[in-house]
Design a protein around this motif. Structure first.
Motif, PDB file in Angstrom:
ATOM      1  N   ALA A 150      35.042  39.813  36.809  1.00 21.71           N
ATOM      2  CA  ALA A 150      35.959  40.360  35.801  1.00 21.71           C
ATOM      3  C   ALA A 150      36.021  39.447  34.583  1.00 21.71           C
ATOM      4  O   ALA A 150      36.064  39.911  33.434  1.00 21.71           O
ATOM      5  CB  ALA A 150      37.358  40.530  36.411  1.00 21.71           C
ATOM      6  N   TRP A 151      36.011  38.146  34.831  1.00 23.37           N
ATOM      7  CA  TRP A 151      36.007  37.166  33.732  1.00 23.37           C
ATOM      8  C   TRP A 151      34.770  37.339  32.865  1.00 23.37           C
ATOM      9  O   TRP A 151      34.844  37.305  31.632  1.00 23.37           O
ATOM     10  CB  TRP A 151      36.077  35.760  34.345  1.00 23.37           C
ATOM     11  CG  TRP A 151      35.886  34.639  33.375  1.00 23.37           C
ATOM     12  CD1 TRP A 151      36.830  34.069  32.582  1.00 23.37           C
ATOM     13  CD2 TRP A 151      34.659  33.944  33.131  1.00 23.37           C
ATOM     14  NE1 TRP A 151      36.274  33.048  31.833  1.00 23.37           N
ATOM     15  CE2 TRP A 151      34.944  32.957  32.152  1.00 23.37           C
ATOM     16  CE3 TRP A 151      33.362  34.041  33.632  1.00 23.37           C
ATOM     17  CZ2 TRP A 151      33.966  32.084  31.673  1.00 23.37           C
ATOM     18  CZ3 TRP A 151      32.397  33.184  33.150  1.00 23.37           C
ATOM     19  CH2 TRP A 151      32.693  32.214  32.178  1.00 23.37           C
TER      20      TRP A 151
ATOM     21  N   ALA B 279      43.860  31.691  37.073  1.00 22.76           N
ATOM     22  CA  ALA B 279      44.376  31.511  38.434  1.00 22.76           C
ATOM     23  C   ALA B 279      44.731  32.855  39.056  1.00 22.76           C
ATOM     24  O   ALA B 279      44.651  33.034  40.265  1.00 22.76           O
ATOM     25  CB  ALA B 279      45.612  30.611  38.417  1.00 22.76           C
ATOM     26  N   GLN B 280      45.142  33.809  38.221  1.00 21.39           N
ATOM     27  CA  GLN B 280      45.479  35.145  38.683  1.00 21.39           C
ATOM     28  C   GLN B 280      44.561  36.150  38.002  1.00 21.39           C
ATOM     29  O   GLN B 280      44.278  36.037  36.812  1.00 21.39           O
ATOM     30  CB  GLN B 280      46.947  35.474  38.347  1.00 21.39           C
ATOM     31  CG  GLN B 280      47.969  34.599  39.053  1.00 21.39           C
ATOM     32  CD  GLN B 280      48.007  34.852  40.547  1.00 21.39           C
ATOM     33  OE1 GLN B 280      47.831  35.982  40.998  1.00 21.39           O
ATOM     34  NE2 GLN B 280      48.225  33.802  41.328  1.00 21.39           N
TER      35      GLN B 280
ATOM     36  N   ARG C 144      37.989  36.639  45.057  1.00 22.03           N
ATOM     37  CA  ARG C 144      37.561  35.544  44.168  1.00 22.03           C
ATOM     38  C   ARG C 144      36.295  35.919  43.403  1.00 22.03           C
ATOM     39  O   ARG C 144      36.199  35.704  42.191  1.00 22.03           O
ATOM     40  CB  ARG C 144      37.324  34.273  44.997  1.00 22.03           C
ATOM     41  CG  ARG C 144      36.803  33.092  44.189  1.00 22.03           C
ATOM     42  CD  ARG C 144      36.828  31.816  45.008  1.00 22.03           C
ATOM     43  NE  ARG C 144      36.221  32.018  46.318  1.00 22.03           N
ATOM     44  CZ  ARG C 144      34.899  31.973  46.550  1.00 22.03           C
ATOM     45  NH1 ARG C 144      34.066  31.747  45.557  1.00 22.03           N
ATOM     46  NH2 ARG C 144      34.430  32.136  47.774  1.00 22.03           N
ATOM     47  N   LEU C 145      35.295  36.476  44.098  1.00 19.15           N
ATOM     48  CA  LEU C 145      34.058  36.871  43.430  1.00 19.15           C
ATOM     49  C   LEU C 145      34.311  37.988  42.417  1.00 19.15           C
ATOM     50  O   LEU C 145      33.711  38.009  41.330  1.00 19.15           O
ATOM     51  CB  LEU C 145      33.022  37.320  44.461  1.00 19.15           C
ATOM     52  CG  LEU C 145      32.497  36.223  45.395  1.00 19.15           C
ATOM     53  CD1 LEU C 145      31.613  36.813  46.474  1.00 19.15           C
ATOM     54  CD2 LEU C 145      31.731  35.166  44.600  1.00 19.15           C
TER      55      LEU C 145
ATOM     56  N   THR D  20      35.727  38.071  53.800  1.00 14.78           N
ATOM     57  CA  THR D  20      37.182  38.136  53.835  1.00 14.78           C
ATOM     58  C   THR D  20      37.719  38.724  52.538  1.00 14.78           C
ATOM     59  O   THR D  20      37.021  38.793  51.519  1.00 14.78           O
ATOM     60  CB  THR D  20      37.792  36.745  54.028  1.00 14.78           C
ATOM     61  OG1 THR D  20      37.522  35.949  52.852  1.00 14.78           O
ATOM     62  CG2 THR D  20      37.243  36.053  55.266  1.00 14.78           C
ATOM     63  N   TYR D  21      38.976  39.125  52.583  1.00 14.10           N
ATOM     64  CA  TYR D  21      39.615  39.635  51.375  1.00 14.10           C
ATOM     65  C   TYR D  21      39.644  38.563  50.291  1.00 14.10           C
ATOM     66  O   TYR D  21      39.437  38.850  49.102  1.00 14.10           O
ATOM     67  CB  TYR D  21      41.043  40.104  51.697  1.00 14.10           C
ATOM     68  CG  TYR D  21      41.097  41.478  52.319  1.00 14.10           C
ATOM     69  CD1 TYR D  21      41.239  42.612  51.531  1.00 14.10           C
ATOM     70  CD2 TYR D  21      40.998  41.650  53.702  1.00 14.10           C
ATOM     71  CE1 TYR D  21      41.290  43.875  52.092  1.00 14.10           C
ATOM     72  CE2 TYR D  21      41.043  42.909  54.270  1.00 14.10           C
ATOM     73  CZ  TYR D  21      41.188  44.021  53.463  1.00 14.10           C
ATOM     74  OH  TYR D  21      41.221  45.275  54.019  1.00 14.10           O
ATOM     75  N   GLU D  22      39.874  37.324  50.675  1.00  9.30           N
ATOM     76  CA  GLU D  22      39.945  36.236  49.691  1.00  9.30           C
ATOM     77  C   GLU D  22      38.596  36.041  49.012  1.00  9.30           C
ATOM     78  O   GLU D  22      38.530  35.839  47.785  1.00  9.30           O
ATOM     79  CB  GLU D  22      40.400  34.950  50.379  1.00  9.30           C
ATOM     80  CG  GLU D  22      40.811  33.830  49.414  1.00  9.30           C
ATOM     81  CD  GLU D  22      39.620  33.057  48.857  1.00  9.30           C
ATOM     82  OE1 GLU D  22      39.723  32.552  47.714  1.00  9.30           O
ATOM     83  OE2 GLU D  22      38.601  32.963  49.572  1.00  9.30           O
TER      84      GLU D  22
END
Length: 580
Positions: free
Chosen positions: A77-78, A180-181, A71-72, A65-67
């Motif tokens: 990115a983090w 969170a974003q 999230r991954l 899914t897009y979600e």
């Protein structure tokens, strides 16, 4: 004269590392921006936040899914920010991934962290990958366990992230510390660069085409308008993911608006037919769009005649399913033979939509979604794109305008009707610059800011037609643009080849096939298999001559010492003006 025909083979080579440019920040290329900097740019991952529960991708591993992808990508990115520093932006992140969800995660994570994506092609040999990594000055390389050994061969100080090791090892981090974003402020993307795509090296070492986020969004939005994309679409993806065709047209276009992509690990005619005919797909995953290069359509027609066209009943089934389920089929990256267009229409009921584009400009011209599609035509300018056909004055920067057009229409200069010339393009779709090559960038633009495509075109009967490359030394084979000069240079490093001329011979399957006339001075006879082994580490497979003519003494040259390649085609290759 000994004629040796060599089958198309997998040969690789590149020795460009000593030609890497030295970036000089003080030397800049300026041209008038055609993009408004007041409107924030929303990259694909920002758009994805609206489609959380939609299926974004079906691949060999399942549905995503897009979600889930968002999230991954945020987690990756983090990690990138931890490695490079949270305040560091616009570093180059190279990634070598298969055609699956790992590619999308790597792309989105790079943009979330504010960096520039450099997608690599797994089938390229290590020397070529090393050239791309060094030329782009990549700070990080993202890969999978499958390609980690290949990445080890090309390292020159980069940090390496192996996705399985990051996502599947026990985490020592508190997930509450993750943001969170994900992503930078929207205004950041309005003024920042998105990705570097490397050309095929048609005029020397491959150049990195630097596209900013505004370029990417412009290329996507004009195709949304022209081809009627909707959230309900499902696209079948079987293209390489290091060129505009596979990245922008076939991946970003559907993901920007919440549609679904069914991605194959690689092109397989049988697998493509299985998905087109919806043999194993639920209703919501049935393919509505398909894109391929002409060579793929030839292979699909071969599979059709071998496996699906055995009875009138199966023929009718194929045609019925394709016309009911699939709304659009597109061909690009090379000229489509009219015979292939006709055969495909007979098999599927679809008239293939031909379009024209290149790495530096995305798509520029397209046949209509609704309306007559003329064989051999690439249609008219896409929304937001301007084109000109011109004749350059000898030895001058000035040119004679023959016609000028946009999506609203084309005006022909009186007296220039049906006259061919070089195609120029301008618009927000046109790339920013060649990476670290300001002078090469300037050479490819006119004094008044138009990009020179190097293609000869004509405007006739209401649409544009591409007649071929302006230079005889540019070969288009299987969707790749190939420099004959580059192939010659590599072949001349063989100890038994004293002279060579490489030409493009018209071919129904490949558009053009790479052919070589070789002066062979070895004591032993030319052995195609040995030549193939010699070349495995030297040339990408699509550059290797598929036909070789061996001559004993010398190539025919004029008084200036130049080979007349057009005459070579007539002298050494059967009926060079007609596809074989």
């Amino acid at each position: 004269m000994l004629r040796v025909v060599v089958r198309r083979t997998q040969l690789y080579s590149l020795h460009y590392l000593h030609l890497l440019p030295h970036c000089q920040p003080s030397v800049k290329w300026f041209r008038r921006s055609l993009v408004s900097t007041t409107t924030p740019i929303l990259p694909v991952f920002k758009q994805a936040e609206r489609f959380k529960d939609n299926i974004a991708l079906s691949d060999q591993h399942g549905e995503h899914t897009y979600e889930q992808i968002h999230r991954l990508s945020g987690h990756l990115a983090w990690l990138i920010q931890n490695i490079l520093g949270e305040d560091t932006t616009q570093e180059r992140i190279a990634f070598l991934c298969p055609n699956d969800v790992s590619y999308i995660i790597s792309q989105w994570a790079t943009w979330m962290a504010g960096h520039i994506a450099v997608p690599l092609y797994p089938r390229h040999p290590a020397p070529e990958l090393e050239y791309f990594v060094r030329d782009s000055r990549a700070a990080v390389i993202i890969t999978t366990s499958e390609y980690a050994p290949k990445v080890k061969q090309i390292l020159s100080g980069q940090q390496v992230i192996v996705l399985e090791e990051f996502f599947f090892k026990p985490s020592t981090e508190d997930e509450s510390t993750l943001p969170a974003q994900y992503g930078r402020d929207p205004h950041f993307y309005t003024l920042s660069d998105a990705m570097i795509l490397y050309t095929s090296g048609t005029t020397g070492p491959p150049k990195g085409v630097l596209l900013n986020h505004s370029n990417v969004q412009s290329q996507v939005s004009c195709l949304h308008q022209a081809w009627g994309w909707t959230q309900r679409d499902t696209l079948l993806h079987c293209l390489p993911l290091h060129h505009t065709h596979g990245i922008v047209n076939a991946l970003l276009c559907p993901l920007y608006l919440g549609a679904r992509v069914v991605m194959l690990p690689s092109f397989s005619p049988a697998e493509v037919w299985s998905h087109l005919l919806a043999l194993n797909a639920p209703v919501e995953a049935r393919v509505s769009l398909f894109m391929a290069v002409p060579t793929m359509y030839v292979k699909l027609l071969e599979e059709y005649h071998a496996s699906l066209a055995k009875t009138s009943r199966t023929k009718e089934y194929v045609r019925s399913v394709c016309t009911q389920n699939v709304r659009l089929m597109i061909s690009g990256s090379a000229a489509l033979p009219e015979s292939v267009l006709t055969s495909w229409q007979e098999a599927t009921g679809h008239v293939l939509l031909e379009r024209y584009g290149m790495t530096e400009i995305g798509m520029a011209l397209s046949n209509p979604l609704k309306g007559t599609r003329h064989p051999g035509s690439v249609g008219t300018p896409l929304p937001g794109v301007e084109v000109r056909i011109v004749k350059f004055l000898p030895g001058q920067e000035d040119y004679q305008l023959l016609c000028e057009g946009s999506s609203t229409g084309t005006k022909v200069v009186p007296g220039s009707e049906n006259e061919p010339g070089e195609l120029l393009v301008r618009g927000p779709n046109v790339f920013k610059e060649y990476w670290c090559r300001p002078h090469a960038t300037m050479d490819e633009f006119t004094h008044d800011g138009w990009f020179k495509t190097g293609d000869t075109a004509i405007y006739k009967e209401g649409s544009y037609r591409i007649l071929g490359r302006t230079s005889v030394d540019i070969i288009k084979s299987g969707g790749f643009k190939i420099s004959a000069l580059d192939v010659e240079k590599q072949l001349l490093t063989h100890p038994n080849i004293s002279d060579v001329a490489v030409v493009g011979v018209p071919d129904l399957t490949w558009g053009q096939k790479v052919a070589a006339v070789i002066v062979w001075h070895g004591e032993e006879q030319l052995d195609p298999m040995a030549l193939r082994e010699w070349g495995k580490e030297r040339m990408p497979h699509y550059k290797v001559p598929s036909e070789v003519v061996q001559v004993k003494d010398s190539l025919p040259r004029n008084n200036m010492g130049k080979v007349n390649k057009k005459q070579l085609l007539l002298d050494f290759f059967k009926d060079p003006h007609s596809p074989s």
